[in-house]
Motif scaffolding. Structure first.
Motif, PDB file in Angstrom:
ATOM      1  N   ILE A  21      45.315  74.910  22.886  1.00 23.83           N
ATOM      2  CA  ILE A  21      46.517  74.082  23.006  1.00 23.83           C
ATOM      3  C   ILE A  21      46.137  72.620  23.253  1.00 23.83           C
ATOM      4  N   LYS A  22      45.173  72.388  24.129  1.00 24.95           N
ATOM      5  CA  LYS A  22      44.736  71.014  24.404  1.00 24.95           C
ATOM      6  C   LYS A  22      44.154  70.356  23.161  1.00 24.95           C
ATOM      7  N   ALA A  23      43.370  71.103  22.408  1.00 24.87           N
ATOM      8  CA  ALA A  23      42.779  70.556  21.186  1.00 24.87           C
ATOM      9  C   ALA A  23      43.862  70.243  20.159  1.00 24.87           C
ATOM     10  N   PHE A  24      44.830  71.130  20.040  1.00 28.05           N
ATOM     11  CA  PHE A  24      45.941  70.912  19.113  1.00 28.05           C
ATOM     12  C   PHE A  24      46.742  69.678  19.509  1.00 28.05           C
ATOM     13  N   ARG A  25      47.019  69.541  20.798  1.00 28.45           N
ATOM     14  CA  ARG A  25      47.775  68.394  21.303  1.00 28.45           C
ATOM     15  C   ARG A  25      46.993  67.085  21.102  1.00 28.45           C
ATOM     16  N   ALA A  26      45.692  67.128  21.334  1.00 25.73           N
ATOM     17  CA  ALA A  26      44.857  65.941  21.173  1.00 25.73           C
ATOM     18  C   ALA A  26      44.772  65.505  19.710  1.00 25.73           C
ATOM     19  N   GLN A  27      44.849  66.480  18.825  1.00 26.14           N
ATOM     20  CA  GLN A  27      44.778  66.176  17.398  1.00 26.14           C
ATOM     21  C   GLN A  27      45.936  65.268  16.968  1.00 26.14           C
ATOM     22  N   PHE A  28      47.086  65.432  17.606  1.00 24.60           N
ATOM     23  CA  PHE A  28      48.256  64.634  17.252  1.00 24.60           C
ATOM     24  C   PHE A  28      48.549  63.541  18.277  1.00 24.60           C
TER      25      PHE A  28
END
Length: 79
Positions: free
Chosen positions: A54-61
């Motif tokens: 989730i953190k990686a997904f959020r950081a991607q955007f």
């Protein structure tokens, strides 16, 4: 397992090393979770892995502006 942990804790208290006391206090606070691993061989690794995704997904955007859409995307990708 519990008697061994109690004996270890007693031995640590007797040494007088402050670093060991810090570790012993941490173990005392979290002893149920620690013993749960040895009894049931269960950990929270899957939850930690999901949080990392989730953190990686959020950081991607670069953050979340629309929480509802963010949760929708999470369910579509990771469910």
């Amino acid at each position: 397992m519990i008697p061994k942990l109690a004996h270890w804790y007693k031995d640590v208290e007797q040494t007088g090393f402050k670093a060991f006391n810090t570790i012993a206090n941490t173990i005392t606070i979290n002893y149920r979770s620690i013993l749960n691993y040895f009894i049931n061989r269960s950990t929270n690794a899957s939850a930690e892995s999901f949080n990392a995704k989730i953190k990686a997904f959020r950081a991607q955007f670069r953050g979340v502006k629309n929480v509802e859409f963010f949760l929708f995307r999470l369910t579509r990708i990771f469910a």
